[in-house]
Design a protein around this motif. Structure first.
Motif, short mmCIF file in Angstrom:
data_model
loop_
_atom_site.label_atom_id
_atom_site.label_comp_id
_atom_site.label_asym_id
_atom_site.label_seq_id
_atom_site.Cartn_x
_atom_site.Cartn_y
_atom_site.Cartn_z
N LEU A 130 45.99 35.54 35.49
CA LEU A 130 46.04 35.89 33.67
C LEU A 130 44.53 36.17 33.43
N ALA A 131 43.42 34.94 34.26
CA ALA A 131 42.20 35.10 34.01
C ALA A 131 40.70 35.67 34.67
N GLN A 132 42.20 36.15 35.97
CA GLN A 132 41.58 36.93 37.03
C GLN A 132 41.15 38.36 36.69
N PHE A 133 42.93 39.02 35.97
CA PHE A 133 42.80 39.69 35.12
C PHE A 133 41.78 40.44 34.26
N LEU A 134 41.81 39.39 33.03
CA LEU A 134 41.72 39.54 30.92
C LEU A 134 40.05 39.35 32.15
N GLY A 135 39.08 38.77 33.11
CA GLY A 135 37.43 38.51 33.70
C GLY A 135 37.10 39.46 34.17
N GLY A 136 38.03 40.66 35.25
CA GLY A 136 37.34 40.85 36.30
C GLY A 136 37.97 42.49 35.74
N TRP A 137 38.78 43.11 34.94
CA TRP A 137 39.15 44.09 34.22
C TRP A 137 38.42 44.22 32.60
N PHE A 138 38.53 43.64 31.54
CA PHE A 138 38.23 43.35 30.68
C PHE A 138 36.94 42.70 29.92
N ALA A 151 44.04 52.12 31.46
CA ALA A 151 43.29 52.85 32.74
C ALA A 151 42.88 51.28 33.23
N ALA A 152 43.17 50.65 32.35
CA ALA A 152 41.55 49.02 33.31
C ALA A 152 43.75 48.81 34.23
N VAL A 153 44.08 48.82 33.00
CA VAL A 153 45.38 47.92 33.20
C VAL A 153 46.28 48.72 34.78
N ASP A 154 45.53 50.14 35.14
CA ASP A 154 46.25 50.89 35.68
C ASP A 154 45.78 50.71 37.33
N ASP A 155 44.19 50.09 37.18
CA ASP A 155 43.76 50.05 37.87
C ASP A 155 44.08 48.64 38.65
N TYR A 156 43.81 47.91 37.55
CA TYR A 156 44.88 46.54 38.54
C TYR A 156 45.79 46.45 39.24
N ALA A 157 46.88 47.11 39.15
CA ALA A 157 47.94 47.67 39.30
C ALA A 157 47.92 48.22 40.19
N ALA A 166 53.19 40.41 40.20
CA ALA A 166 53.99 39.22 39.21
C ALA A 166 54.05 38.58 38.40
N ARG A 167 53.53 38.09 39.39
CA ARG A 167 53.12 36.45 38.80
C ARG A 167 52.12 36.33 37.14
N LEU A 168 51.04 37.53 37.11
CA LEU A 168 50.30 37.96 35.21
C LEU A 168 51.39 38.42 34.64
N VAL A 169 52.63 38.99 35.54
CA VAL A 169 53.47 39.03 34.31
C VAL A 169 53.75 37.90 34.17
N GLY A 170 54.79 36.95 34.23
CA GLY A 170 55.16 35.81 34.13
C GLY A 170 54.31 35.13 33.16
N ALA A 188 42.67 32.21 22.91
CA ALA A 188 42.80 32.09 24.33
C ALA A 188 42.37 33.02 25.15
N VAL A 189 42.05 34.41 24.60
CA VAL A 189 42.05 35.88 25.84
C VAL A 189 40.12 35.95 26.24
N ALA A 190 39.65 35.14 24.91
CA ALA A 190 38.43 34.69 25.07
C ALA A 190 38.09 33.30 26.04
N GLU A 191 38.42 32.45 25.94
CA GLU A 191 38.89 30.88 27.05
C GLU A 191 38.97 32.20 28.01
N LEU A 192 39.79 32.84 28.35
CA LEU A 192 40.58 33.64 29.93
C LEU A 192 39.60 34.67 30.40
N GLY A 193 37.90 35.23 29.05
CA GLY A 193 37.35 35.94 30.31
C GLY A 193 37.12 36.92 30.16
N MET A 194 38.13 37.34 28.41
CA MET A 194 38.17 39.73 27.67
C MET A 194 37.42 39.10 27.02
N GLU A 195 36.09 40.39 27.05
CA GLU A 195 35.52 40.42 26.16
C GLU A 195 34.47 41.57 25.46
#
Length: 216
Positions: A130-138, A151-157, A166-170, A188-195
């Motif tokens: 989740l940190a990889q997802f939020l920090g890398g795509w958001f 579009a960002a979610v679809d690019d990640y997928a 599947a790990r991210l969904v979990g 929480a989402v800010a700590e995990l990298g969402m800006e």
């Protein structure tokens, strides 16, 4: 000669994990009470890698007993303890204090109970994908890179291995299961990298639910 990655991990790998747990946290451990950072380290390590605790205790104690000189540090032959906000003269005693707390935890089997992460390090260890997802795509650049959040979610997928998706969904489900208040989900989402903010009209938890459903 600088340490090779293998030699670094053999001698200081778990020591480094303990020190990383103090990022942004005070090194305020006392003989009677571990700090919030060390408690977070113990909680996560007991849960995921309990065998590493003995290694951490050994490496901390050995470093405290035989600290490297300045020359060897400059040559890269030893692990350099980063600044943790303590006077240099107090660091060895502090490392010994950490080793004592870890030893006590292992010998007594006393582990911190499960809890919502309390430090930046713990959030990232508990929710790595989740940190990889939020920090890398958001990050703050997301509006320049994608038309919208979907579009960002679809690019990640599209570019991520299905097992990691599947790990991210979990991890999304696990985060939502914490049943936090909405301001705590924002933290929480800010700590995990969402800006960036979630898309209107969603609050953080609502958007996380939407993302989980989109990726299933």
């Amino acid at each position: 000669m600088p340490l090779s990655p293998l030699e670094h991990d053999r001698r200081y790998g778990e020591l480094d994990q303990v020190i990383r747990a103090y990022a942004g946290q005070p090194a305020d451990d006392t003989p009677d009470k571990p700090s919030q950072a060390l408690t977070a380290y113990l909680r996560q390590t007991w849960h995921t890698r309990p065998w590493a605790l003995a290694t951490a205790e050994t490496q901390l104690r050995e470093y405290a007993r035989n600290p490297p000189g300045r020359l060897r540090l400059r040559l890269g032959e030893f692990y350099a303890i980063p600044d943790v906000g303590l006077p240099e003269s107090d660091v060895e005693q502090w490392l010994t204090c950490l080793a004592d707390h870890i030893k006590h935890s292992v010998e007594t089997g006393e582990a911190p109970p499960p809890a919502t992460p309390t430090t930046h390090w713990e959030w990232h260890v508990h929710f790595p994908e989740l940190a990889q997802f939020l920090g890398g795509w958001f990050s703050q650049d997301m509006p320049d890179e994608f038309d919208d959040h979907d579009a960002a979610v679809d690019d990640y997928a599209a570019g991520t291995h299905p097992q990691l998706v599947a790990r991210l969904v979990g991890e999304l489900r696990a985060l939502l299961a914490l049943d936090l208040d909405e301001p705590d989900y924002a933290l929480a989402v800010a700590e995990l990298g969402m800006e960036v903010d979630p898309p209107a009209p969603y609050a953080p938890s609502g958007w996380l639910t939407l993302v989980s459903q989109r990726l299933e």
